[in-house]
Design an enzyme around this catalytic site. Sequence first.
Site, PDB file in Angstrom:
ATOM      1  N   LEU A  95       0.837  -1.203   0.000  1.00 55.71           N
ATOM      2  CA  LEU A  95       0.000   0.000   0.000  1.00 55.71           C
ATOM      3  C   LEU A  95       0.867   1.245   0.000  1.00 55.71           C
ATOM      4  O   LEU A  95       2.013   1.227   0.452  1.00 55.71           O
ATOM      5  CB  LEU A  95      -0.927  -0.018   1.218  1.00 55.71           C
ATOM      6  CG  LEU A  95      -0.295  -0.185   2.588  1.00 55.71           C
ATOM      7  CD1 LEU A  95       0.010   1.146   3.236  1.00 55.71           C
ATOM      8  CD2 LEU A  95      -1.211  -0.997   3.483  1.00 55.71           C
ATOM      9  N   TYR A 158       6.911  11.327 -10.052  1.00 54.22           N
ATOM     10  CA  TYR A 158       6.907  10.386  -8.922  1.00 54.22           C
ATOM     11  C   TYR A 158       7.269  11.128  -7.629  1.00 54.22           C
ATOM     12  O   TYR A 158       6.787  10.796  -6.554  1.00 54.22           O
ATOM     13  CB  TYR A 158       7.859   9.221  -9.200  1.00 54.22           C
ATOM     14  CG  TYR A 158       7.481   7.963  -8.430  1.00 54.22           C
ATOM     15  CD1 TYR A 158       6.247   7.349  -8.633  1.00 54.22           C
ATOM     16  CD2 TYR A 158       8.348   7.410  -7.491  1.00 54.22           C
ATOM     17  CE1 TYR A 158       5.898   6.210  -7.930  1.00 54.22           C
ATOM     18  CE2 TYR A 158       7.995   6.263  -6.790  1.00 54.22           C
ATOM     19  CZ  TYR A 158       6.781   5.672  -7.017  1.00 54.22           C
ATOM     20  OH  TYR A 158       6.432   4.545  -6.315  1.00 54.22           O
ATOM     21  N   LYS A 165       9.639   5.774  -1.176  1.00 51.27           N
ATOM     22  CA  LYS A 165      10.119   4.432  -1.534  1.00 51.27           C
ATOM     23  C   LYS A 165      11.597   4.258  -1.151  1.00 51.27           C
ATOM     24  O   LYS A 165      12.016   3.146  -0.802  1.00 51.27           O
ATOM     25  CB  LYS A 165       9.923   4.166  -3.027  1.00 51.27           C
ATOM     26  CG  LYS A 165       8.460   4.070  -3.454  1.00 51.27           C
ATOM     27  CD  LYS A 165       7.685   2.980  -2.735  1.00 51.27           C
ATOM     28  CE  LYS A 165       6.333   2.719  -3.360  1.00 51.27           C
ATOM     29  NZ  LYS A 165       5.453   1.890  -2.532  1.00 51.27           N
ATOM     30  N   ILE A 194       2.532  -0.734 -13.605  1.00 57.28           N
ATOM     31  CA  ILE A 194       1.316  -1.509 -13.896  1.00 57.28           C
ATOM     32  C   ILE A 194       0.138  -0.556 -13.717  1.00 57.28           C
ATOM     33  O   ILE A 194       0.135   0.246 -12.778  1.00 57.28           O
ATOM     34  CB  ILE A 194       1.174  -2.688 -12.885  1.00 57.28           C
ATOM     35  CG1 ILE A 194       2.387  -3.628 -12.963  1.00 57.28           C
ATOM     36  CG2 ILE A 194      -0.124  -3.459 -13.148  1.00 57.28           C
ATOM     37  CD1 ILE A 194       2.356  -4.765 -11.926  1.00 57.28           C
ATOM     38  N   ALA A 198      -3.691   3.302  -7.778  1.00 56.21           N
ATOM     39  CA  ALA A 198      -2.623   4.148  -7.237  1.00 56.21           C
ATOM     40  C   ALA A 198      -1.772   4.726  -8.366  1.00 56.21           C
ATOM     41  O   ALA A 198      -1.441   5.916  -8.359  1.00 56.21           O
ATOM     42  CB  ALA A 198      -1.755   3.358  -6.264  1.00 56.21           C
TER      43      ALA A 198
HETATM   44  N1  LIG Z   1       1.182   0.079 -10.007  1.00 52.71           N
HETATM   45  C1  LIG Z   1       2.491   0.276 -10.174  1.00 52.71           C
HETATM   46  O1  LIG Z   1       2.927   0.640 -11.270  1.00 52.71           O
HETATM   47  C2  LIG Z   1       3.435   0.015  -9.041  1.00 52.71           C
HETATM   48  C3  LIG Z   1       4.795  -0.204  -9.325  1.00 52.71           C
HETATM   49  C4  LIG Z   1       5.682  -0.434  -8.267  1.00 52.71           C
HETATM   50  C5  LIG Z   1       5.200  -0.445  -6.964  1.00 52.71           C
HETATM   51  N2  LIG Z   1       3.868  -0.230  -6.716  1.00 52.71           N
HETATM   52  C6  LIG Z   1       3.421  -0.259  -5.323  1.00 52.71           C
HETATM   53  O2  LIG Z   1       2.514  -1.321  -5.147  1.00 52.71           O
HETATM   54  C7  LIG Z   1       1.719  -1.057  -3.997  1.00 52.71           C
HETATM   55  C8  LIG Z   1       0.252  -1.317  -4.335  1.00 52.71           C
HETATM   56  O3  LIG Z   1      -0.203  -0.338  -5.258  1.00 52.71           O
HETATM   57  P1  LIG Z   1      -1.088  -0.704  -6.533  1.00 52.71           P
HETATM   58  O4  LIG Z   1      -0.375  -0.142  -7.708  1.00 52.71           O
HETATM   59  O5  LIG Z   1      -1.487  -2.103  -6.512  1.00 52.71           O
HETATM   60  O6  LIG Z   1      -2.357   0.256  -6.369  1.00 52.71           O
HETATM   61  P2  LIG Z   1      -3.741   0.059  -5.567  1.00 52.71           P
HETATM   62  O7  LIG Z   1      -4.407   1.388  -5.638  1.00 52.71           O
HETATM   63  O8  LIG Z   1      -4.491  -1.089  -6.091  1.00 52.71           O
HETATM   64  O9  LIG Z   1      -3.247  -0.272  -4.102  1.00 52.71           O
HETATM   65  C9  LIG Z   1      -2.899   0.722  -3.172  1.00 52.71           C
HETATM   66  C10 LIG Z   1      -3.557   0.316  -1.888  1.00 52.71           C
HETATM   67  O10 LIG Z   1      -3.160   1.171  -0.829  1.00 52.71           O
HETATM   68  C11 LIG Z   1      -4.268   1.236   0.046  1.00 52.71           C
HETATM   69  N3  LIG Z   1      -4.122   2.341   0.988  1.00 52.71           N
HETATM   70  C12 LIG Z   1      -3.943   3.657   0.713  1.00 52.71           C
HETATM   71  N4  LIG Z   1      -3.920   4.363   1.857  1.00 52.71           N
HETATM   72  C13 LIG Z   1      -4.073   3.463   2.872  1.00 52.71           C
HETATM   73  C14 LIG Z   1      -4.164   3.571   4.288  1.00 52.71           C
HETATM   74  N5  LIG Z   1      -4.076   4.755   4.912  1.00 52.71           N
HETATM   75  N6  LIG Z   1      -4.335   2.431   5.015  1.00 52.71           N
HETATM   76  C15 LIG Z   1      -4.449   1.233   4.412  1.00 52.71           C
HETATM   77  N7  LIG Z   1      -4.392   1.062   3.078  1.00 52.71           N
HETATM   78  C16 LIG Z   1      -4.210   2.181   2.325  1.00 52.71           C
HETATM   79  C17 LIG Z   1      -5.447   1.391  -0.897  1.00 52.71           C
HETATM   80  O11 LIG Z   1      -6.666   1.101  -0.252  1.00 52.71           O
HETATM   81  C18 LIG Z   1      -5.084   0.372  -1.959  1.00 52.71           C
HETATM   82  O12 LIG Z   1      -5.626  -0.889  -1.642  1.00 52.71           O
HETATM   83  C19 LIG Z   1       2.041   0.367  -3.582  1.00 52.71           C
HETATM   84  O13 LIG Z   1       3.018   0.349  -2.563  1.00 52.71           O
HETATM   85  C20 LIG Z   1       2.651   0.940  -4.850  1.00 52.71           C
HETATM   86  O14 LIG Z   1       3.496   2.049  -4.602  1.00 52.71           O
HETATM   87  C21 LIG Z   1       2.991  -0.014  -7.729  1.00 52.71           C
END
Ligand SMILES: NC(=O)c1ccc[n+]([C@@H]2O[C@H](COP(=O)([O-])OP(=O)(O)OC[C@H]3O[C@@H](n4cnc5c(N)ncnc54)[C@H](O)[C@@H]3O)[C@@H](O)[C@H]2O)c1
Length: 258
Positions: A95, A158, A165, A194, A198
């Site tokens: 998250l 970013y 991060k 992806i 978010a």
């Molecule tokens: N999508 C990408 O391109 C990508 C790439 C690398 C890393 N990430 C990382 O992967 C992780 C998941 O993101 P995602 O891309 O699947 O998007 P997503 O929006 O599906 O997931 C983000 C999650 O964070 C949760 N969240 C936000 N604030 C919160 C809080 N206060 N308490 C509890 N939960 C909270 C949201 O409810 C959501 O489920 C994140 O850490 C993101 O930075 C994403």
Amino acid sequence: MLDLTGKNALVTGIANNRSIAWGIAQQLHKAGAKLGITYLPDEKGKMEKKVAELVEPLRPSLFLPCNVQNDEQVKSTFEAIRNQWGSLDILVHCLAFANKDDLNGDFSQTSRAGFQTALDVSTYSLILLAGAAKPLMTQGGSIVTLSYLGSVRAIPNYNVMGVAKAGLEASVRYLAAELGPLQIRVNAISAGPIRTLASSAVGGILDMIHHVEKVAPLRRTVTQIEVGNAAAFLCSNLASGITGQVLYVDAGYEIMGM
Ligand SMILES: NC(=O)c1ccc[n+]([C@@H]2O[C@H](COP(=O)([O-])OP(=O)(O)OC[C@H]3O[C@@H](n4cnc5c(N)ncnc54)[C@H](O)[C@@H]3O)[C@@H](O)[C@H]2O)c1
């Protein structure tokens, strides 16, 4: 063989069927883990309903609200784990959050409040959840978090999340050093871009994905399931000698210079 039978796994961060955490939850389930799922509650209960419907086929034995900015909810989550499972083997921290204004625009204009929010939700929460998981990981365990290349490179739009991060990856190393003697391993997966809820807040995410598709050695970006497979590996005994690392699951993009 990758086998998580008999393992209790808490997965945070599922918002919808595009969430990386959803890919991870499916692969942990496939490997035999028992799942606990948390979601970010909202006032109208919409998120609870949506996530409950999505995860129903995985039959989670725990389904709990957990806003990581709410200490009481974090406490209740781990109390429920203690009461129902007795111990925890796997924690998936998947998250992050930053205000859109602090992602796009000039980094030098990042607000104090925006900085605090991004670092609190996206970075401190790993420390908080790991600290709560520690006494429950009585047989050792595995903690996995999600990072992105913006931690070590300046990626357009970013901004503050890159700092969050970077802090997250440093936290992985400090947690790994502290928890290693308890046989608790802590690692990060740095995923390629992806399309998710978010990532849609990051301006130009589609351009980023197209760029990766052109430049990465595998000529594509990765799927949530591929990240899920890597997470299942890191959570399994196959990765028993790996801790404190950042594993790039990005179709190889990170190695490229031009
Ligand atoms: N999508 C990408 O391109 C990508 C790439 C690398 C890393 N990430 C990382 O992967 C992780 C998941 O993101 P995602 O891309 O699947 O998007 P997503 O929006 O599906 O997931 C983000 C999650 O964070 C949760 N969240 C936000 N604030 C919160 C809080 N206060 N308490 C509890 N939960 C909270 C949201 O409810 C959501 O489920 C994140 O850490 C993101 O930075 C994403």
